[in-house]
Design a protein around this motif. Sequence first.
Motif, PDB file in Angstrom:
ATOM      1  N   TYR A 192       0.835  -1.191   0.000  1.00 56.45           N
ATOM      2  CA  TYR A 192       0.000   0.000   0.000  1.00 56.45           C
ATOM      3  C   TYR A 192       0.874   1.246   0.000  1.00 56.45           C
ATOM      4  CZ  TYR A 192      -3.597  -3.212   1.737  1.00 56.45           C
ATOM      5  OH  TYR A 192      -4.465  -4.256   1.888  1.00 56.45           O
ATOM      6  N   CYS A 193       0.419   2.266  -0.693  1.00 48.76           N
ATOM      7  CA  CYS A 193       1.047   3.564  -0.524  1.00 48.76           C
ATOM      8  C   CYS A 193       0.139   4.439   0.324  1.00 48.76           C
ATOM      9  CB  CYS A 193       1.369   4.237  -1.856  1.00 48.76           C
ATOM     10  SG  CYS A 193      -0.037   4.610  -2.901  1.00 48.76           S
ATOM     11  N   ALA A 194       0.754   5.356   1.045  1.00 47.00           N
ATOM     12  CA  ALA A 194       0.024   6.220   1.961  1.00 47.00           C
ATOM     13  C   ALA A 194       0.741   7.549   2.064  1.00 47.00           C
ATOM     14  CB  ALA A 194      -0.084   5.558   3.333  1.00 47.00           C
ATOM     15  N   SER A 195       0.034   8.537   2.582  1.00 47.62           N
ATOM     16  CA  SER A 195       0.680   9.836   2.768  1.00 47.62           C
ATOM     17  C   SER A 195       0.248  10.472   4.073  1.00 47.62           C
ATOM     18  CB  SER A 195       0.368  10.775   1.594  1.00 47.62           C
ATOM     19  OG  SER A 195      -0.997  11.155   1.605  1.00 47.62           O
ATOM     20  N   ARG A 196       1.097  11.332   4.581  1.00 48.75           N
ATOM     21  CA  ARG A 196       0.810  12.100   5.800  1.00 48.75           C
ATOM     22  C   ARG A 196       1.509  13.442   5.685  1.00 48.75           C
ATOM     23  NH1 ARG A 196       5.322  12.485   8.882  1.00 48.75           N
ATOM     24  NH2 ARG A 196       6.898  10.818   8.743  1.00 48.75           N
TER      25      ARG A 196
END
Length: 118
Positions: free
Chosen positions: A94-98
Amino acid sequence: VQLQASGGGSVQAGGSLRLSCAASGRTFSDYVMGWFRQAPEKEREFVASINWSNRFTYYSDSVKGRFTVSKDKAKNTVYLQMNSLKPEDTAVYYCASRHRVASDYNYWGRGTQVTVSS
């Protein structure tokens, strides 16, 4: 915000794959992009991250030296080059961002399956 991961597949041990994560819906200059993975019956784990605005990258010990995270600002895309793959790398990625000052990733994309056979 939309994150779209792609590039998964099936490879033999020792092979390579490159995952892509196309990001849209906002400006990501103050954000960190991360890659995570979850194997069957295991908890999701951090793999790697990259900061949009500088060169800093981070890797889990299990992938350090084999995986490389990179970015293409013009395409708003982050990549995960995976070399010397092992069966234990098999997982949904999974890719994610913050935001760079946040502790939690709050935007997640759909996963892409990576299967490494021995």
